[in-house]
Design a protein around this motif. Sequence first.
Motif, PDB file in Angstrom:
ATOM      1  N   GLY A  17       0.819  -1.199   0.000  1.00  0.00           N
ATOM      2  CA  GLY A  17       0.000   0.000   0.000  1.00  0.00           C
ATOM      3  C   GLY A  17       0.853   1.250   0.000  1.00  0.00           C
ATOM      4  N   LEU A  18       0.190   2.385  -0.204  1.00  0.00           N
ATOM      5  CA  LEU A  18       0.875   3.674  -0.244  1.00  0.00           C
ATOM      6  C   LEU A  18       0.048   4.697   0.519  1.00  0.00           C
ATOM      7  CD1 LEU A  18       3.005   5.688  -1.375  1.00  0.00           C
ATOM      8  CD2 LEU A  18       1.495   5.978  -3.366  1.00  0.00           C
ATOM      9  N   VAL A  19       0.724   5.437   1.400  1.00  0.00           N
ATOM     10  CA  VAL A  19       0.114   6.566   2.101  1.00  0.00           C
ATOM     11  C   VAL A  19       0.900   7.814   1.716  1.00  0.00           C
ATOM     12  CG1 VAL A  19      -0.481   7.583   4.331  1.00  0.00           C
ATOM     13  CG2 VAL A  19      -0.583   5.104   4.031  1.00  0.00           C
ATOM     14  N   GLU A  20       0.185   8.858   1.292  1.00  0.00           N
ATOM     15  CA  GLU A  20       0.831  10.102   0.894  1.00  0.00           C
ATOM     16  C   GLU A  20       0.323  11.259   1.755  1.00  0.00           C
ATOM     17  OE1 GLU A  20       1.753  10.435  -3.620  1.00  0.00           O
ATOM     18  OE2 GLU A  20      -0.261   9.581  -3.458  1.00  0.00           O
ATOM     19  N   VAL A  21       1.237  12.129   2.162  1.00  0.00           N
ATOM     20  CA  VAL A  21       0.881  13.342   2.896  1.00  0.00           C
ATOM     21  C   VAL A  21       1.470  14.528   2.138  1.00  0.00           C
ATOM     22  CG1 VAL A  21       0.991  14.595   5.079  1.00  0.00           C
ATOM     23  CG2 VAL A  21       0.921  12.089   5.081  1.00  0.00           C
ATOM     24  N   ARG A  22       0.606  15.459   1.752  1.00  0.00           N
ATOM     25  CA  ARG A  22       1.054  16.633   1.018  1.00  0.00           C
ATOM     26  C   ARG A  22       0.545  17.894   1.704  1.00  0.00           C
ATOM     27  NH1 ARG A  22       0.725  15.400  -5.465  1.00  0.00           N
ATOM     28  NH2 ARG A  22       1.471  13.232  -5.398  1.00  0.00           N
ATOM     29  N   MET A  23       1.368  18.919   1.705  1.00  0.00           N
ATOM     30  CA  MET A  23       0.955  20.214   2.238  1.00  0.00           C
ATOM     31  C   MET A  23       1.423  21.308   1.291  1.00  0.00           C
ATOM     32  SD  MET A  23       1.708  22.107   5.896  1.00  0.00           S
ATOM     33  CE  MET A  23       3.477  22.273   5.561  1.00  0.00           C
ATOM     34  N   SER A  24       0.523  22.208   0.952  1.00  0.00           N
ATOM     35  CA  SER A  24       0.873  23.296   0.040  1.00  0.00           C
ATOM     36  C   SER A  24       0.175  24.575   0.463  1.00  0.00           C
ATOM     37  CB  SER A  24       0.488  22.941  -1.404  1.00  0.00           C
ATOM     38  OG  SER A  24      -0.899  22.632  -1.477  1.00  0.00           O
ATOM     39  N   GLN A  25       0.786  25.704   0.114  1.00  0.00           N
ATOM     40  CA  GLN A  25       0.218  26.998   0.435  1.00  0.00           C
ATOM     41  C   GLN A  25      -0.859  27.328  -0.592  1.00  0.00           C
ATOM     42  OE1 GLN A  25       3.258  29.699   1.458  1.00  0.00           O
ATOM     43  NE2 GLN A  25       1.888  30.956   2.665  1.00  0.00           N
ATOM     44  N   LEU A  26      -1.991  27.862  -0.129  1.00  0.00           N
ATOM     45  CA  LEU A  26      -3.070  28.226  -1.030  1.00  0.00           C
ATOM     46  C   LEU A  26      -2.831  29.617  -1.612  1.00  0.00           C
ATOM     47  CD1 LEU A  26      -6.082  26.934   1.111  1.00  0.00           C
ATOM     48  CD2 LEU A  26      -4.955  25.780  -0.799  1.00  0.00           C
ATOM     49  N   SER A  27      -3.299  29.828  -2.826  1.00  0.00           N
ATOM     50  CA  SER A  27      -3.053  31.109  -3.500  1.00  0.00           C
ATOM     51  C   SER A  27      -3.704  32.274  -2.763  1.00  0.00           C
ATOM     52  CB  SER A  27      -3.568  31.049  -4.944  1.00  0.00           C
ATOM     53  OG  SER A  27      -4.959  30.733  -4.967  1.00  0.00           O
ATOM     54  N   GLY A  28      -4.825  32.005  -2.081  1.00  0.00           N
ATOM     55  CA  GLY A  28      -5.498  33.069  -1.355  1.00  0.00           C
ATOM     56  C   GLY A  28      -5.055  33.190   0.086  1.00  0.00           C
ATOM     57  N   GLY A  29      -3.987  32.488   0.445  1.00  0.00           N
ATOM     58  CA  GLY A  29      -3.525  32.463   1.828  1.00  0.00           C
ATOM     59  C   GLY A  29      -3.986  31.193   2.519  1.00  0.00           C
ATOM     60  N   GLY A  30      -3.391  30.892   3.630  1.00  0.00           N
ATOM     61  CA  GLY A  30      -3.685  29.646   4.307  1.00  0.00           C
ATOM     62  C   GLY A  30      -2.958  28.483   3.647  1.00  0.00           C
ATOM     63  N   PHE A  31      -3.331  27.265   4.005  1.00  0.00           N
ATOM     64  CA  PHE A  31      -2.653  26.098   3.449  1.00  0.00           C
ATOM     65  C   PHE A  31      -3.599  24.906   3.414  1.00  0.00           C
ATOM     66  CE2 PHE A  31      -1.865  26.324   7.995  1.00  0.00           C
ATOM     67  CZ  PHE A  31      -2.116  25.038   8.446  1.00  0.00           C
ATOM     68  N   ARG A  32      -3.206  23.910   2.631  1.00  0.00           N
ATOM     69  CA  ARG A  32      -3.995  22.689   2.447  1.00  0.00           C
ATOM     70  C   ARG A  32      -3.131  21.477   2.733  1.00  0.00           C
ATOM     71  NH1 ARG A  32      -7.091  22.415  -2.968  1.00  0.00           N
ATOM     72  NH2 ARG A  32      -8.598  23.557  -1.646  1.00  0.00           N
ATOM     73  N   ILE A  33      -3.686  20.523   3.465  1.00  0.00           N
ATOM     74  CA  ILE A  33      -3.031  19.244   3.731  1.00  0.00           C
ATOM     75  C   ILE A  33      -3.902  18.145   3.146  1.00  0.00           C
ATOM     76  CG2 ILE A  33      -2.264  17.617   5.505  1.00  0.00           C
ATOM     77  CD1 ILE A  33      -1.720  19.977   7.330  1.00  0.00           C
ATOM     78  N   MET A  34      -3.294  17.249   2.375  1.00  0.00           N
ATOM     79  CA  MET A  34      -4.000  16.106   1.808  1.00  0.00           C
ATOM     80  C   MET A  34      -3.340  14.822   2.293  1.00  0.00           C
ATOM     81  SD  MET A  34      -4.726  17.408  -2.108  1.00  0.00           S
ATOM     82  CE  MET A  34      -5.726  15.959  -2.463  1.00  0.00           C
ATOM     83  N   ILE A  35      -4.127  13.947   2.869  1.00  0.00           N
ATOM     84  CA  ILE A  35      -3.649  12.647   3.346  1.00  0.00           C
ATOM     85  C   ILE A  35      -4.428  11.583   2.581  1.00  0.00           C
ATOM     86  CG2 ILE A  35      -3.347  11.130   5.340  1.00  0.00           C
ATOM     87  CD1 ILE A  35      -3.407  13.650   7.098  1.00  0.00           C
ATOM     88  N   SER A  36      -3.735  10.815   1.758  1.00  0.00           N
ATOM     89  CA  SER A  36      -4.406   9.843   0.902  1.00  0.00           C
ATOM     90  C   SER A  36      -3.785   8.465   1.059  1.00  0.00           C
ATOM     91  CB  SER A  36      -4.331  10.283  -0.561  1.00  0.00           C
ATOM     92  OG  SER A  36      -2.979  10.354  -0.994  1.00  0.00           O
TER      93      SER A  36
END
Length: 341
Positions: free
Chosen positions: A265-284
């Motif tokens: 299996g594969l688990v991915e964690v990504r974090m990126s800055q949003l263009s309007g400010g703030g940030f997004r975290i994706m855990i898949s």
Amino acid sequence: MADTLQKLILEDTSFDGFSRTQVPMVVSNPHLEDNPLIYANHAFTVQTGYARRAVIGRNCRFLQGEDTDITAVNRLREAVSRQESVSVDILNYRANGEAFMNRLLVAPIMDRAGALKYFVGIQKELTSGKSDMASDRVQSQLSQVQDRVETDMSLIIGMVRRKSSEVSVPSEYAALTRRIETFQLLYEEMKLSDGHSNRDSIHLGSYLSRLCCAIGHVYGRSGVRLTLQLEPIDVPIETASRVGMVTSEVLTNAFQHAFERLETGLVEVRMSQLSGGGFRIMISDDGLGLPGAMAWPDPATVGGQIISGLIEGLEGTLHLRRGAAGSIVTIDVPAGASLRY
């Protein structure tokens, strides 16, 4: 139930490798006879020389010796009896008999109803010849640790308390150690930030990287990979504490449940800055995925309540998407969110 919690933490050694932080910390249960320790982290065992199994179930006075100042001892005893925070410099002794001066901060942890649940002790060894300025800085650091996470700890403990009468096998209590260790990694990141001009911020990418690797080390298994892609983002410490706890809950859930009966299996964690400010975290993950009819986060579980409560406090959003293989959890935190308690 308190006896069960003590037994659980005493017997559980799987978290010993979760973190190797430098901030010694213990938790005691004042509702058990003589207020014994129910948790001690790895840094505490390194500082004192006592094995974890040698301290669980004992009152922390075993660190005292013949030259320990009775005035400091009385200050501790009186503060505990009044359920108040206290900081003292006290002479303690390691397991080998060596004496060391310890700056000890003890703070009560209340549940959301305001009732005493635990005491938390945070330690810092004072080296001989430490200047008053450096000593004051140590005190400031310890006070920040208490102030910055006390509300979140109270939230978690309150949720555990409310569920304690509903679970016949308290597996939720086993997660208490992991949740405390999540804050331990934050404390260490605070220390690493001391040299920067803005001591009220944390390098979130660095913190989450260490947190995710620690969780992968404990909960991962052969055949399941973990990949990280985290942009460098600075956030207030209060934001980091909540984001770290939510990430810990979601990532642990993925490792524990996404790959049942699967060899790889594969688990991915990504974090990126949003263009309007703030940030997004994706855990898949590319595992089994959650059943379509299953509500998540589950409001009937402590973990689900923790996730929902912390996301609300961040004024953020959390979305679950079920893919052809596995699940994707997206967490958005707005810029400049006014943290709510």
